[in-house]
Design a protein around this motif. Sequence first.
Motif, mmCIF file in Angstrom:
data_model
loop_
_atom_site.group_PDB
_atom_site.id
_atom_site.type_symbol
_atom_site.label_atom_id
_atom_site.label_comp_id
_atom_site.label_asym_id
_atom_site.label_seq_id
_atom_site.Cartn_x
_atom_site.Cartn_y
_atom_site.Cartn_z
ATOM 1 N N THR A 55 0.823 -1.219 0.000
ATOM 2 C CA THR A 55 0.000 0.000 0.000
ATOM 3 C C THR A 55 0.855 1.266 0.000
ATOM 4 O O THR A 55 0.665 2.134 -0.862
ATOM 5 N N PRO A 56 1.815 1.435 0.911
ATOM 6 C CA PRO A 56 2.642 2.645 0.829
ATOM 7 C C PRO A 56 3.522 2.674 -0.426
ATOM 8 O O PRO A 56 3.757 3.748 -0.984
ATOM 9 N N ALA A 57 3.977 1.502 -0.863
ATOM 10 C CA ALA A 57 4.797 1.462 -2.080
ATOM 11 C C ALA A 57 3.983 1.894 -3.288
ATOM 12 O O ALA A 57 4.488 2.594 -4.171
ATOM 13 N N ALA A 58 2.715 1.485 -3.341
ATOM 14 C CA ALA A 58 1.856 1.869 -4.467
ATOM 15 C C ALA A 58 1.585 3.366 -4.468
ATOM 16 O O ALA A 58 1.530 3.995 -5.529
ATOM 17 N N LEU A 59 1.426 3.947 -3.289
ATOM 18 C CA LEU A 59 1.183 5.392 -3.219
ATOM 19 C C LEU A 59 2.431 6.195 -3.572
ATOM 20 O O LEU A 59 2.325 7.299 -4.099
ATOM 21 N N ALA A 60 3.607 5.651 -3.307
ATOM 22 C CA ALA A 60 4.848 6.365 -3.590
ATOM 23 C C ALA A 60 5.409 6.053 -4.976
ATOM 24 O O ALA A 60 6.323 6.738 -5.439
ATOM 25 N N ALA A 61 4.871 5.059 -5.639
ATOM 26 C CA ALA A 61 5.415 4.615 -6.924
ATOM 27 C C ALA A 61 5.092 5.615 -8.038
ATOM 28 O O ALA A 61 4.097 6.326 -7.980
ATOM 29 N N PRO A 62 5.935 5.636 -9.076
ATOM 30 C CA PRO A 62 5.636 6.485 -10.231
ATOM 31 C C PRO A 62 4.416 5.938 -10.984
ATOM 32 O O PRO A 62 4.074 4.758 -10.863
ATOM 33 N N PRO A 63 3.779 6.787 -11.783
ATOM 34 C CA PRO A 63 2.568 6.347 -12.499
ATOM 35 C C PRO A 63 2.780 5.135 -13.408
ATOM 36 O O PRO A 63 1.844 4.384 -13.650
ATOM 37 N N SER A 64 3.991 4.919 -13.898
ATOM 38 C CA SER A 64 4.232 3.779 -14.781
ATOM 39 C C SER A 64 4.096 2.445 -14.033
ATOM 40 O O SER A 64 3.791 1.421 -14.637
ATOM 41 N N MET A 65 4.327 2.439 -12.742
ATOM 42 C CA MET A 65 4.223 1.216 -11.935
ATOM 43 C C MET A 65 2.872 1.069 -11.253
ATOM 44 O O MET A 65 2.574 0.020 -10.697
ATOM 45 N N SER A 66 2.047 2.094 -11.282
ATOM 46 C CA SER A 66 0.832 2.080 -10.471
ATOM 47 C C SER A 66 -0.198 1.048 -10.948
ATOM 48 O O SER A 66 -0.920 0.485 -10.127
ATOM 49 N N PHE A 67 -0.281 0.767 -12.249
ATOM 50 C CA PHE A 67 -1.287 -0.178 -12.727
ATOM 51 C C PHE A 67 -1.041 -1.578 -12.180
ATOM 52 O O PHE A 67 -1.968 -2.238 -11.700
ATOM 53 N N GLY A 129 -7.820 4.166 -11.099
ATOM 54 C CA GLY A 129 -7.136 3.134 -10.330
ATOM 55 C C GLY A 129 -7.248 3.391 -8.842
ATOM 56 O O GLY A 129 -7.696 4.449 -8.403
ATOM 57 N N ILE A 130 -6.836 2.413 -8.075
ATOM 58 C CA ILE A 130 -6.932 2.537 -6.620
ATOM 59 C C ILE A 130 -6.000 3.625 -6.115
ATOM 60 O O ILE A 130 -6.408 4.497 -5.343
ATOM 61 N N THR A 131 -4.751 3.608 -6.549
ATOM 62 C CA THR A 131 -3.807 4.615 -6.066
ATOM 63 C C THR A 131 -4.171 6.006 -6.580
ATOM 64 O O THR A 131 -4.024 6.986 -5.854
ATOM 65 N N GLY A 132 -4.645 6.098 -7.812
ATOM 66 C CA GLY A 132 -5.072 7.394 -8.331
ATOM 67 C C GLY A 132 -6.248 7.957 -7.551
ATOM 68 O O GLY A 132 -6.321 9.162 -7.289
ATOM 69 N N THR A 133 -7.164 7.092 -7.148
ATOM 70 C CA THR A 133 -8.316 7.526 -6.350
ATOM 71 C C THR A 133 -7.865 7.979 -4.967
ATOM 72 O O THR A 133 -8.338 9.006 -4.460
ATOM 73 N N LEU A 134 -6.948 7.225 -4.345
ATOM 74 C CA LEU A 134 -6.450 7.623 -3.034
ATOM 75 C C LEU A 134 -5.647 8.918 -3.093
ATOM 76 O O LEU A 134 -5.759 9.773 -2.216
ATOM 77 N N LYS A 135 -4.842 9.072 -4.142
ATOM 78 C CA LYS A 135 -4.066 10.309 -4.282
ATOM 79 C C LYS A 135 -4.972 11.509 -4.533
ATOM 80 O O LYS A 135 -4.632 12.634 -4.156
ATOM 81 N N ALA A 136 -6.119 11.281 -5.157
ATOM 82 C CA ALA A 136 -7.058 12.382 -5.433
ATOM 83 C C ALA A 136 -7.670 12.936 -4.144
ATOM 84 O O ALA A 136 -8.149 14.072 -4.142
ATOM 85 N N LEU A 137 -7.639 12.170 -3.079
ATOM 86 C CA LEU A 137 -8.155 12.668 -1.803
ATOM 87 C C LEU A 137 -7.330 13.822 -1.255
ATOM 88 O O LEU A 137 -7.845 14.653 -0.513
ATOM 89 N N TRP A 138 -6.046 13.888 -1.615
ATOM 90 C CA TRP A 138 -5.170 14.922 -1.111
ATOM 91 C C TRP A 138 -4.957 16.059 -2.106
ATOM 92 O O TRP A 138 -4.192 16.980 -1.854
ATOM 93 N N ARG A 139 -5.611 15.995 -3.255
ATOM 94 C CA ARG A 139 -5.519 17.074 -4.243
ATOM 95 C C ARG A 139 -6.700 18.001 -4.087
ATOM 96 O O ARG A 139 -7.764 17.615 -3.640
ATOM 97 N N LYS A 140 -6.516 19.237 -4.516
ATOM 98 C CA LYS A 140 -7.628 20.192 -4.508
ATOM 99 C C LYS A 140 -8.448 20.069 -5.736
ATOM 100 O O LYS A 140 -8.143 19.757 -6.773
#
Length: 140
Positions: A55-67, A129-140
Amino acid sequence: FFFFFDPLRSVPQWLLVCTCRRRTASMLGRIIAADEGAIGVKLYHMVNLGILGLTPAALAAPPSMSFAMDMLLAVAFPLHGHIGMNYVLTDYVPKIFGKAARGPARVVMLGVTGATTAGLVKLNLQGPGITGTLKALWRK
């Protein structure tokens, strides 16, 4: 009986069909009763440790690895929840509804696990994606 029997073969097909049904039923039984047996416990602990690191690795990974990581999470999260909730069902369903309700409750849990997995896979394939959705929680 006669439909499945082929006299030209050394093993009757009806015996093979019965054996496959028993094996399939036992495999399905293991999936439904995921909290029973040593394999379920080991799998639960391995998935738990995998999620802890992934989970933390997926959030910190570059977009090329996120899928790839999103697809792993789409299987790991529901599997972890399925086995964990089977422990809860085993403990509490017999106390509240009786022992006969444990089997149907586990089948419902399998359906919830399947729907959750399908939803997360759809989010990964057709959405951010899951990580994109989670990262969107911290964006404006």
